[in-house]
Each structure stands twice: as C-alpha cells, then as structure tokens.
Scaffold this motif. Structure first.
Motif, PDB file in Angstrom:
ATOM      1  N   LYS A 217     -29.981  68.580 -44.147  1.00 22.29           N
ATOM      2  CA  LYS A 217     -29.495  68.982 -45.459  1.00 22.29           C
ATOM      3  C   LYS A 217     -28.140  69.640 -45.235  1.00 22.29           C
ATOM      4  O   LYS A 217     -28.045  70.653 -44.538  1.00 22.29           O
ATOM      5  CB  LYS A 217     -30.463  69.949 -46.136  1.00 22.29           C
ATOM      6  N   VAL A 218     -27.103  69.060 -45.834  1.00 15.06           N
ATOM      7  CA  VAL A 218     -25.727  69.440 -45.528  1.00 15.06           C
ATOM      8  C   VAL A 218     -25.075  70.076 -46.753  1.00 15.06           C
ATOM      9  O   VAL A 218     -25.138  69.511 -47.854  1.00 15.06           O
ATOM     10  CB  VAL A 218     -24.917  68.205 -45.076  1.00 15.06           C
ATOM     11  N   TRP A 219     -24.459  71.231 -46.552  1.00 14.75           N
ATOM     12  CA  TRP A 219     -23.754  71.916 -47.642  1.00 14.75           C
ATOM     13  C   TRP A 219     -22.335  71.385 -47.691  1.00 14.75           C
ATOM     14  O   TRP A 219     -21.503  71.697 -46.841  1.00 14.75           O
ATOM     15  CB  TRP A 219     -23.772  73.423 -47.410  1.00 14.75           C
ATOM     16  N   GLY A 220     -22.035  70.537 -48.679  1.00 17.11           N
ATOM     17  CA  GLY A 220     -20.757  69.832 -48.748  1.00 17.11           C
ATOM     18  C   GLY A 220     -19.789  70.475 -49.709  1.00 17.11           C
ATOM     19  O   GLY A 220     -19.578  69.958 -50.821  1.00 17.11           O
ATOM     20  N   ALA A 258     -27.894  79.141 -50.198  1.00 20.63           N
ATOM     21  CA  ALA A 258     -28.233  77.817 -49.670  1.00 20.63           C
ATOM     22  C   ALA A 258     -28.868  77.924 -48.289  1.00 20.63           C
ATOM     23  O   ALA A 258     -29.845  77.230 -47.980  1.00 20.63           O
ATOM     24  CB  ALA A 258     -26.976  76.948 -49.601  1.00 20.63           C
ATOM     25  N   PHE A 259     -28.316  78.790 -47.431  1.00 20.61           N
ATOM     26  CA  PHE A 259     -28.913  79.004 -46.116  1.00 20.61           C
ATOM     27  C   PHE A 259     -30.355  79.508 -46.241  1.00 20.61           C
ATOM     28  O   PHE A 259     -31.237  79.086 -45.492  1.00 20.61           O
ATOM     29  CB  PHE A 259     -28.096  80.025 -45.326  1.00 20.61           C
ATOM     30  N   ILE A 264     -30.720  74.536 -45.620  1.00 25.69           N
ATOM     31  CA  ILE A 264     -29.524  73.876 -45.095  1.00 25.69           C
ATOM     32  C   ILE A 264     -29.574  73.843 -43.566  1.00 25.69           C
ATOM     33  O   ILE A 264     -29.798  74.866 -42.911  1.00 25.69           O
ATOM     34  CB  ILE A 264     -28.247  74.602 -45.574  1.00 25.69           C
ATOM     35  N   THR A 265     -29.334  72.668 -43.006  1.00 24.97           N
ATOM     36  CA  THR A 265     -29.354  72.502 -41.548  1.00 24.97           C
ATOM     37  C   THR A 265     -27.961  72.338 -40.956  1.00 24.97           C
ATOM     38  O   THR A 265     -27.775  72.562 -39.758  1.00 24.97           O
ATOM     39  CB  THR A 265     -30.195  71.279 -41.152  1.00 24.97           C
ATOM     40  N   VAL A 266     -26.982  71.924 -41.768  1.00 29.84           N
ATOM     41  CA  VAL A 266     -25.630  71.677 -41.270  1.00 29.84           C
ATOM     42  C   VAL A 266     -24.620  72.301 -42.229  1.00 29.84           C
ATOM     43  O   VAL A 266     -24.688  72.095 -43.443  1.00 29.84           O
ATOM     44  CB  VAL A 266     -25.340  70.163 -41.136  1.00 29.84           C
ATOM     45  N   PHE A 267     -23.687  73.060 -41.648  1.00 27.97           N
ATOM     46  CA  PHE A 267     -22.575  73.564 -42.459  1.00 27.97           C
ATOM     47  C   PHE A 267     -21.290  73.378 -41.680  1.00 27.97           C
ATOM     48  O   PHE A 267     -21.186  73.734 -40.507  1.00 27.97           O
ATOM     49  CB  PHE A 267     -22.741  75.045 -42.809  1.00 27.97           C
ATOM     50  N   GLN A 268     -20.292  72.797 -42.353  1.00 28.59           N
ATOM     51  CA  GLN A 268     -18.954  72.631 -41.803  1.00 28.59           C
ATOM     52  C   GLN A 268     -17.986  73.365 -42.724  1.00 28.59           C
ATOM     53  O   GLN A 268     -17.968  73.111 -43.937  1.00 28.59           O
ATOM     54  CB  GLN A 268     -18.585  71.146 -41.726  1.00 28.59           C
ATOM     55  N   GLY A 269     -17.191  74.258 -42.166  1.00 24.40           N
ATOM     56  CA  GLY A 269     -16.291  75.035 -42.993  1.00 24.40           C
ATOM     57  C   GLY A 269     -15.000  75.379 -42.280  1.00 24.40           C
ATOM     58  O   GLY A 269     -14.809  75.066 -41.098  1.00 24.40           O
ATOM     59  N   ARG A 294     -29.040  74.126 -37.801  1.00 19.14           N
ATOM     60  CA  ARG A 294     -29.020  73.600 -36.434  1.00 19.14           C
ATOM     61  C   ARG A 294     -27.627  73.199 -35.972  1.00 19.14           C
ATOM     62  O   ARG A 294     -27.416  72.941 -34.790  1.00 19.14           O
ATOM     63  CB  ARG A 294     -29.964  72.396 -36.308  1.00 19.14           C
ATOM     64  N   PHE A 295     -26.667  73.147 -36.901  1.00 24.32           N
ATOM     65  CA  PHE A 295     -25.326  72.671 -36.549  1.00 24.32           C
ATOM     66  C   PHE A 295     -24.317  73.419 -37.402  1.00 24.32           C
ATOM     67  O   PHE A 295     -24.364  73.353 -38.628  1.00 24.32           O
ATOM     68  CB  PHE A 295     -25.241  71.167 -36.782  1.00 24.32           C
ATOM     69  N   LEU A 296     -23.417  74.139 -36.749  1.00 20.72           N
ATOM     70  CA  LEU A 296     -22.450  74.991 -37.423  1.00 20.72           C
ATOM     71  C   LEU A 296     -21.064  74.630 -36.886  1.00 20.72           C
ATOM     72  O   LEU A 296     -20.824  74.701 -35.680  1.00 20.72           O
ATOM     73  CB  LEU A 296     -22.779  76.456 -37.115  1.00 20.72           C
ATOM     74  N   VAL A 297     -20.154  74.241 -37.780  1.00 23.31           N
ATOM     75  CA  VAL A 297     -18.856  73.729 -37.357  1.00 23.31           C
ATOM     76  C   VAL A 297     -17.740  74.499 -38.053  1.00 23.31           C
ATOM     77  O   VAL A 297     -17.828  74.811 -39.241  1.00 23.31           O
ATOM     78  CB  VAL A 297     -18.712  72.222 -37.684  1.00 23.31           C
ATOM     79  N   VAL A 298     -16.678  74.770 -37.311  1.00 28.90           N
ATOM     80  CA  VAL A 298     -15.486  75.365 -37.903  1.00 28.90           C
ATOM     81  C   VAL A 298     -14.288  74.509 -37.518  1.00 28.90           C
ATOM     82  O   VAL A 298     -14.190  74.008 -36.401  1.00 28.90           O
ATOM     83  CB  VAL A 298     -15.291  76.830 -37.446  1.00 28.90           C
ATOM     84  N   GLY A 299     -13.378  74.329 -38.459  1.00 30.69           N
ATOM     85  CA  GLY A 299     -12.180  73.532 -38.220  1.00 30.69           C
ATOM     86  C   GLY A 299     -11.175  73.779 -39.322  1.00 30.69           C
ATOM     87  O   GLY A 299     -11.378  74.618 -40.193  1.00 30.69           O
ATOM     88  N   GLY A 300     -10.089  73.034 -39.299  1.00 34.30           N
ATOM     89  CA  GLY A 300      -9.076  73.140 -40.346  1.00 34.30           C
ATOM     90  C   GLY A 300      -8.000  74.169 -40.087  1.00 34.30           C
ATOM     91  O   GLY A 300      -6.931  74.117 -40.682  1.00 34.30           O
ATOM     92  N   ALA A 301      -8.276  75.143 -39.207  1.00 42.69           N
ATOM     93  CA  ALA A 301      -7.310  76.182 -38.864  1.00 42.69           C
ATOM     94  C   ALA A 301      -7.840  76.899 -37.627  1.00 42.69           C
ATOM     95  O   ALA A 301      -9.007  76.767 -37.266  1.00 42.69           O
ATOM     96  CB  ALA A 301      -7.112  77.172 -40.013  1.00 42.69           C
TER      97      ALA A 301
END
Length: 373
Positions: A217-220, A258-259, A264-269, A294-301
């Motif tokens: 379940k992905v928070w988009g 949401a968490f 929620i299992t995946v968040f990209q921010g 289970r999967f936490l991502v950071v990017g964009g800066a």
C-alpha cells in the motif's frame, strides 16, 4: 552525498530486464486487470476506489473520449491535474492512443501552463477539476467543457488546438510516452521527451531488492506532474500490482494517519515532507507508529543526516536514498540495504546506467575523489 561503487549483488542482465518490459504504459493496466481484476489499484480522498479491472475500463473509456476529441497518434495532450484517479486514467489513455502525455501541476501559474501548452504544440488541454479548484479555474480560463463518462468520472476539455502530430513508432524505445517539463532552474522550462521504454524501465524497479508487490500500500503524494512522482511512485506502484493512495496535496497529519490507520507499506518523499512529519509529531506530543512500513525512500534534494537519522529512529526503518533527473525518467542511482545507516550515500547506478565524476576541466576522476557527475 556520494555515489557508491557498483554493487556486487547479482542482478539480471540488462537485456533480460528490458526484454521483460511491456510495450506501452497502458499495458500496465491490461496486465493488472488480467492478473487480478478485483485487486484494489487506486484510492483517492473521499473514498473513491478503482480495482485493476475498473482502472482498465476507465482507461478504455478515456481513450475513446480522446479519439472523439480529435486526438491522433503523435499528438501532445496536456493534463492539468493534482493527483487523482481521473489523472491516472488520462495518462494511461493518452498512451493507449499513442499520443504524448504532458502532466502539469494545476497549481502552476497561468503563464506557465499556457506557455508550456504553446511550446509543446498541444492538441488538447484537459483538466481534472473534481479534486482541484485550481484546475477548475484554469479550465474556466480556457472555456473547457465538462465531459461525463458514465460510471467513470468527469473531466473538462479545452477546445481543439492546431497541431501537427509527431511520427509514431512501434518500438517502445522510440515512441515518446511522456513530455515532462523541468522546473527551469537554468532558464525556461525544458520539455524532456521520455520513451515508453525509459519510463517502464524505472517503473520495473531494475536491480532493486525491494520491488513493489501486490500486498503493498503506497502513499502517492508526490505530484505525477514531476518525474519522481510519475515513474518512481505512480507507474512503479501499478506496475507491481500494488495499491496506490493518490493524494492531491501533502499533509503531515494525513501522512501520520496513513501510517497508523491505512497500513501503508511504502512511502517515497522529499526531505521537506519528512521535516514536516517531524514537526507534526513534535506538535502532537507523540511519535508516529508505522508498523506495516517496509520501504522508506527519500529523494529530490539533498537530505540532512540528522533529519534522516531522526526519521529512521521514529519510524523504525532505514531510509533508501535515490538520486535522479528528469532526463533519466527519474532514478539514476539508489542505495542498497548494505549502504543504509549513518551515511547518506545515494548508492550505485541502476543496471544499464553508467556514471562518472569529472573535475572542473572535465577530466575523469578516480574512485574516492570528489567532482561533478
């Protein structure tokens, strides 16, 4: 940040990864409906929900609508939107008719939206107005009419515009799927032409040890008008048969809920989102519980090491760091499990991508030296 050395972890050959990809973006919907038509694909605020079967039907209906609006293969179609199911269907439908999708954030200015539409030679401008007052206002400016698709959703369509279609190619590496306009950090925004192959390659999580799976379940909330939100979150989630919560705007309160409540299992921010989450936690006086994450991502800066450590401690999960650019359909490098921890390496390039560091004179630098990518 540093780019780590090439991974030693075994990954499939690039040729095999490419051969496994479908030909067009809309094939994601076809494959999802064939795999499990009842599985939830997209959810939006207010309770709107589509299964993969519903998504496929919506895309088919939207493609028929586009043909009725005079959209031809090779035409460019602007979608003024904030994240929602209607935008999802339109992006895939534009692919289905072999046109080029140009997603634009509805919160951009009149000058920005109109300038991009003119520069791209857009055949039509569409507006997903039901969840976006800004998109509705832009639609009013363009004299857009509402088109209701029974059982699907309403959108607004601006008048037909003079445009010459581009050549159409059957090969997925030659046919343009997305025309993404950059933020214009070095001048006016530039339109980056991305092929179906390029977008699908990133969506397939090449070389990743944690690809999206149907149980995710992905928070988009990353805007699909930006390459990070488009390929790394939107396309990647649906490629994996996962469930995507399409959020039009970021709210630290909604993310915390949401968490805790939606599994929620995946968040990209981006780093700013994580900083806002920490501010929210401090204000409410208790940490966020994210037991399913289970999967936490950071990017964009660039991410501050202290911010990264604070979020990891609170959420109980190490962050993956990604580095990318629009011209590469988002991801260029991604950290691996062996890289997570106190450092902030961005990891190695994805399979098939080559990178090097050079000095001010453009000379190659050896491993360990600092320079420009």
């Amino acid at each position: 940040m540093n780019i780590a050395a090439s991974p030693t972890d075994a990954v499939p050959a690039v040729e095999d990864l490419l051969a496994a990809l479908p030909a067009r973006l809309n094939d994601i919907c076809t494959l999802g409906a064939a795999r499990d038509p009842a599985a939830i694909a997209v959810v939006e605020p207010g309770g709107g929900t589509w299964s993969y079967g519903d998504l496929k039907a919506a895309v088919d209906a939207a493609a028929e609508m586009l043909r009725g609006l005079g959209v031809r293969p090779g035409d460019r179609v602007v979608v003024v939107n904030e994240n929602c199911m209607a935008a999802a269907a339109l992006i895939f439908a534009i692919s289905a008719v072999d046109a080029w999708a140009i997603p634009l954030n509805a919160r951009q200015t009149e000058r920005e939206i109109d300038g991009i539409a003119d520069h791209a030679g857009a055949r039509r401008i569409l507006f997903t107005h039901t969840l976006s007052p800004e998109a509705d206002a832009h639609a009013d400016r363009h004299g857009a009419v509402e088109i209701n698709l029974p059982g699907v959703y309403p959108v607004r369509a601006g008048p037909e515009r003079p445009a010459d279609p581009e050549p159409v190619h059957t090969e997925s590496d030659k046919q343009v799927a997305l025309l993404i306009y950059t933020s214009g950090t070095t001048g006016a925004p530039k339109g980056v032409m991305l092929s179906h192959l390029a977008a699908l390659y990133v969506a397939s999580s090449p070389g990743s040890q944690k690809p999206m799976i149907p149980d995710d379940k992905v928070w988009g909330v990353l805007p699909i008008s930006h390459i990070y939100g488009m390929t790394s979150t939107f396309l990647r989630t649906l490629y994996g048969g996962s469930q995507l919560f399409m959020e039009p705007r970021f709210s630290a309160t909604r993310l915390a809920e949401a968490f805790e409540d939606k599994g929620i299992t995946v968040f990209q921010g981006v780093p700013q989102m994580y900083a806002k989450l920490l501010e929210h936690v401090e204000a409410r006086g208790r940490p966020v519980t994210a037991s399913d994450l289970r999967f936490l991502v950071v990017g964009g800066a660039r991410v501050d090491p202290g911010l990264k450590a604070a979020c990891e401690d609170m959420l109980g999960l190490r962050m993956t760091i990604g580095y990318g650019m629009t011209e590469f359909a988002s991801t260029v490098t991604r950290s691996l499990p062996k890289h997570v921890g106190a450092d902030i390496t961005m990891g190695p390039p994805l399979p098939g991508i080559e990178a090097k560091a050079v000095d001010d004179a453009g000379r190659d630098l050896p491993v360990g030296e600092s320079g420009e990518i």
